[in-house]
Design a protein around this motif. Sequence first.
Motif, PDB file in Angstrom:
ATOM      1  N   ARG A  86      14.215  28.079 -63.677  1.00 33.74           N
ATOM      2  CA  ARG A  86      13.642  27.918 -64.917  1.00 33.74           C
ATOM      3  C   ARG A  86      12.824  26.625 -65.043  1.00 33.74           C
ATOM      4  O   ARG A  86      11.519  26.508 -65.254  1.00 33.74           O
ATOM      5  N   GLU A  91       9.960  26.333 -67.806  1.00 34.14           N
ATOM      6  CA  GLU A  91      10.936  26.528 -68.913  1.00 34.14           C
ATOM      7  C   GLU A  91      11.572  25.288 -69.437  1.00 34.14           C
ATOM      8  O   GLU A  91      11.936  25.019 -70.502  1.00 34.14           O
ATOM      9  N   TYR A 118       7.926  25.494 -79.198  1.00 35.51           N
ATOM     10  CA  TYR A 118       7.385  26.753 -78.095  1.00 35.51           C
ATOM     11  C   TYR A 118       8.411  26.342 -76.996  1.00 35.51           C
ATOM     12  O   TYR A 118       8.814  27.278 -76.357  1.00 35.51           O
ATOM     13  N   ARG A 119       8.845  25.097 -76.435  1.00 32.97           N
ATOM     14  CA  ARG A 119       9.349  24.730 -75.254  1.00 32.97           C
ATOM     15  C   ARG A 119      10.435  23.863 -75.544  1.00 32.97           C
ATOM     16  O   ARG A 119      10.364  22.616 -75.004  1.00 32.97           O
ATOM     17  N   VAL A 285       2.734  24.174 -68.063  1.00 35.99           N
ATOM     18  CA  VAL A 285       3.032  25.042 -69.385  1.00 35.99           C
ATOM     19  C   VAL A 285       2.494  24.058 -70.616  1.00 35.99           C
ATOM     20  O   VAL A 285       2.114  24.715 -71.547  1.00 35.99           O
TER      21      VAL A 285
END
Length: 297
Positions: A86, A91, A118-119, A285
């Motif tokens: 992850r 993530e 979102y994260r 990300v």
Amino acid sequence: MRFDLRHVRAFVLLSEELHFSRAAQRAHMTQPAMSRLIRDLELDVGVPLIARTTRSVELTEAGKAFLADGRAALERLERAAAMARRTASGEVGVLRVGYMDFAINGRLPEFLNAFSRYRPEIRLELSFIPTFKQQEALLAERIDIGFMIGPFEEPSMESYTFDDNRYVALLPITHPLSNVRTLRLSDLAGQPFVLGSGENWGAFRNAFFSICRRSGFTPRIAQEASSSEGIFGLVAAGAGVSVYASCVRNLQRRGIVIRDLDDVPEKLVTCAAWATPVRSPAVSVFTDFLLRVWGSV
């Protein structure tokens, strides 16, 4: 000890099935291979873990003790492997974010809230850092992302225009010019100014002094403050006038009048900056969300 995860995993499966053939099927191996793993494990541990008869398989007391910690160890390692995957995919992780006054008083809180939704498992460590010090921190890898007066013109950095503000005048509510709806910067030429200190407001001062020179004057600095709150307080107290970014309208300040400056077309640009190539999945990300999702809003 020479045993490894294969041995422990085989033992846990056997403890659940208490049957060599069924345990071997679950492990996708032959029964003799399963028997060898269990025998090798017992030799390495030094005591019998399984009580075998022609009709049944049972755990010895030593086997029961080994099972508890062995299963826990497998679960921890599986969690560690999942966390590694992850983290590699972006993530989860930690992002060190620097910001300055115009960013936090502008669109940055809304953006960070959206990114956290979102994260949610990427933890944001936020630090208030003036623009020039953010640049130093990025180059030294002490922060991952900076929101600063920009752009950051450095080959190893990428900058993205995140927000822009107009220059506005801040006047004490009792000031004679407070009744004028719009001003020119030149109207403030003879006024005492309250500005942020050079240490914390160097980037803003450089831009502002350039605009003042174009308008034909050098501001007379009567007071300096290290923070926005200090500037607002000194202006409200009548220590002088100031020039700030239009994001000040997002704040509630008593005793201050905000006026547009009609002869200043320049914008105060807030840029997001980060090192390139991107060093971590979490940064990737974050910047992808900034450019592809937020940038399209």
